[in-house]
Scaffold this active site. Structure first.
Site, PDB file in Angstrom:
ATOM      1  N   MET A   1      -3.712  -7.149  -7.293  1.00 54.53           N
ATOM      2  CA  MET A   1      -3.079  -8.137  -8.163  1.00 54.53           C
ATOM      3  C   MET A   1      -4.088  -9.170  -8.668  1.00 54.53           C
ATOM      4  SD  MET A   1      -0.286  -6.628  -8.123  1.00 54.53           S
ATOM      5  CE  MET A   1       0.979  -7.643  -8.899  1.00 54.53           C
ATOM      6  N   ARG A   2      -5.137  -8.662  -9.295  1.00 61.35           N
ATOM      7  CA  ARG A   2      -6.231  -9.526  -9.709  1.00 61.35           C
ATOM      8  C   ARG A   2      -6.907  -8.852 -10.903  1.00 61.35           C
ATOM      9  NH1 ARG A   2      -8.533 -13.562  -7.121  1.00 61.35           N
ATOM     10  NH2 ARG A   2      -7.041 -13.381  -5.427  1.00 61.35           N
ATOM     11  N   LEU A   3      -7.339  -9.650 -11.891  1.00 58.00           N
ATOM     12  CA  LEU A   3      -8.041  -9.066 -13.041  1.00 58.00           C
ATOM     13  C   LEU A   3      -9.452  -8.659 -12.632  1.00 58.00           C
ATOM     14  CD1 LEU A   3      -7.241 -11.262 -16.191  1.00 58.00           C
ATOM     15  CD2 LEU A   3      -6.617  -8.860 -15.778  1.00 58.00           C
TER      16      LEU A   3
ATOM     17  N   GLY B   1       0.788  -1.225   0.000  1.00 65.45           N
ATOM     18  CA  GLY B   1       0.000   0.000   0.000  1.00 65.45           C
ATOM     19  C   GLY B   1       0.821   1.276   0.000  1.00 65.45           C
ATOM     20  N   SER B   2       2.001   1.258  -0.599  1.00 63.88           N
ATOM     21  CA  SER B   2       2.772   2.513  -0.640  1.00 63.88           C
ATOM     22  C   SER B   2       2.105   3.529  -1.572  1.00 63.88           C
ATOM     23  CB  SER B   2       4.230   2.267  -1.042  1.00 63.88           C
ATOM     24  OG  SER B   2       4.341   1.896  -2.384  1.00 63.88           O
TER      25      SER B   2
ATOM     26  N   ASN C   1      -5.671   2.138 -13.223  1.00 67.43           N
ATOM     27  CA  ASN C   1      -4.622   1.266 -12.677  1.00 67.43           C
ATOM     28  C   ASN C   1      -3.258   1.903 -12.856  1.00 67.43           C
ATOM     29  OD1 ASN C   1      -3.492  -1.204 -11.629  1.00 67.43           O
ATOM     30  ND2 ASN C   1      -2.939  -1.782 -13.722  1.00 67.43           N
TER      31      ASN C   1
ATOM     32  N   HIS D   1       0.761   0.684 -13.352  1.00 68.50           N
ATOM     33  CA  HIS D   1       1.559  -0.498 -13.681  1.00 68.50           C
ATOM     34  C   HIS D   1       3.030  -0.091 -13.782  1.00 68.50           C
ATOM     35  CE1 HIS D   1       2.261  -4.523 -15.206  1.00 68.50           C
ATOM     36  NE2 HIS D   1       3.059  -3.983 -16.102  1.00 68.50           N
TER      37      HIS D   1
ATOM     38  N   LYS E   1     -15.674 -15.223  -9.282  1.00 71.31           N
ATOM     39  CA  LYS E   1     -15.413 -13.782  -9.242  1.00 71.31           C
ATOM     40  C   LYS E   1     -16.695 -12.962  -9.222  1.00 71.31           C
ATOM     41  CE  LYS E   1     -11.839 -12.322 -11.387  1.00 71.31           C
ATOM     42  NZ  LYS E   1     -10.746 -11.752 -12.209  1.00 71.31           N
TER      43      LYS E   1
HETATM   44  C1  GAR Z   1       3.188  -1.026  -7.514  1.00 69.14           C
HETATM   45  O1  GAR Z   1       4.518  -0.960  -7.980  1.00 69.14           O
HETATM   46  C2  GAR Z   1       2.232  -1.144  -8.684  1.00 69.14           C
HETATM   47  O2  GAR Z   1       2.655  -0.441  -9.824  1.00 69.14           O
HETATM   48  C3  GAR Z   1       2.237  -2.622  -8.919  1.00 69.14           C
HETATM   49  O3  GAR Z   1       2.233  -3.188  -7.632  1.00 69.14           O
HETATM   50  C4  GAR Z   1       2.962  -2.330  -6.748  1.00 69.14           C
HETATM   51  C5  GAR Z   1       2.152  -2.126  -5.494  1.00 69.14           C
HETATM   52  O4  GAR Z   1       2.918  -1.489  -4.508  1.00 69.14           O
HETATM   53  N1  GAR Z   1       1.098  -3.045  -9.686  1.00 69.14           N
HETATM   54  C6  GAR Z   1       1.122  -4.052 -10.560  1.00 69.14           C
HETATM   55  O5  GAR Z   1       2.109  -4.723 -10.776  1.00 69.14           O
HETATM   56  C7  GAR Z   1      -0.189  -4.284 -11.275  1.00 69.14           C
HETATM   57  N2  GAR Z   1      -0.048  -5.278 -12.288  1.00 69.14           N
HETATM   58  P1  GAR Z   1       2.219  -0.817  -3.243  1.00 69.14           P
HETATM   59  O6  GAR Z   1       1.319  -1.870  -2.599  1.00 69.14           O
HETATM   60  O7  GAR Z   1       3.364  -0.464  -2.345  1.00 69.14           O
HETATM   61  O8  GAR Z   1       1.451   0.382  -3.713  1.00 69.14           O
END
Ligand code: GAR
Length: 188
Positions: A90-92, A12-13, A107, A109, A65
């Site tokens: 991390m889920r579609l 959750g950063s 989103n 990425h 789902k």
């Molecule tokens: C982030 O880097 C985000 O871009 C990535 O997960 C991380 C979550 O970090 N998302 C994906 O890879 C989506 N396919 P966080 O929990 O510290 O925000």
């Protein structure tokens, strides 16, 4: 003030960065719900400490789902959410949620899409030896990391970088770009 629902599965950063921008007044919005598919995720602890409403579910305890997304939509409606902000979810997203929030799901990425879609995009870029990667913010559609691109920012991969250095460099960009991009979307 628009209402955001932040969806996250892990640390959750990016949630923190959005929350901080709201507190600082650089993002004119309110987080009215935090959704997680991982009951033990750090993001849920953080959300609770902030006194935010949460909806936590374990996908394994649902037949499919559609059934858990119906519950998510109910929670979103109760929270009067205007936008869904995926931040490491991390889920579609399935048709139930997509149709309920058509054009309202965003989103982030950690690559320059359409390169390095899917899981571990930072590791994929590192292993490919690219000299430039970056961050993409895009609308969500039924595909994996395929929706219309809203914003991108490049990150150079220094020759001295280990994988963790690249991850940190990407995160620095994410934490600035995501709140700023949400703010400009909300201005439109
Ligand atoms: C982030 O880097 C985000 O871009 C990535 O997960 C991380 C979550 O970090 N998302 C994906 O890879 C989506 N396919 P966080 O929990 O510290 O925000």
């Amino acid at each position: 003030t628009k209402h955001l629902a932040v969806f996250a599965s892990g640390t959750g950063s990016n949630f923190d960065a959005i929350q901080l921008a709201i507190e600082a007044g650089t993002l004119d919005a309110a987080i009215t719900l935090v959704v997680s598919d991982v009951p033990t995720s750090a993001v849920i602890d953080k959300a609770k400490r902030k006194g935010l409403k949460t909806f936590v579910f374990d996908p394994k305890s649902y037949p499919n789902k559609r059934v858990f997304e119906i519950e998510i939509v109910e929670a979103l409606q109760e929270a009067e959410a205007d936008f869904i902000i995926l931040a490491g979810y991390m889920r579609l997203v399935g048709p139930t949620l997509l149709h309920a929030y058509e054009g309202k799901i965003i989103n982030i990425h950690p690559s320059l899409l359409p390169s390095f879609k899917g899981l571990d995009a930072i590791g994929q870029a590192f292993d490919a030896g690219v000299k430039i990667t970056g961050v993409t913010i895009h609308y969500v559609d039924e595909g994996m990391d395929t929706g219309r691109i809203i914003a991108q920012e490049a990150v150079k991969v220094s020759d001295t970088y280990a994988r963790g250095d690249l991850q940190r460099a990407i995160q620095v960009v994410e934490h600035q770009l995501y709140p700023a991009t949400i703010q400009s979307l909300l201005q439109q």
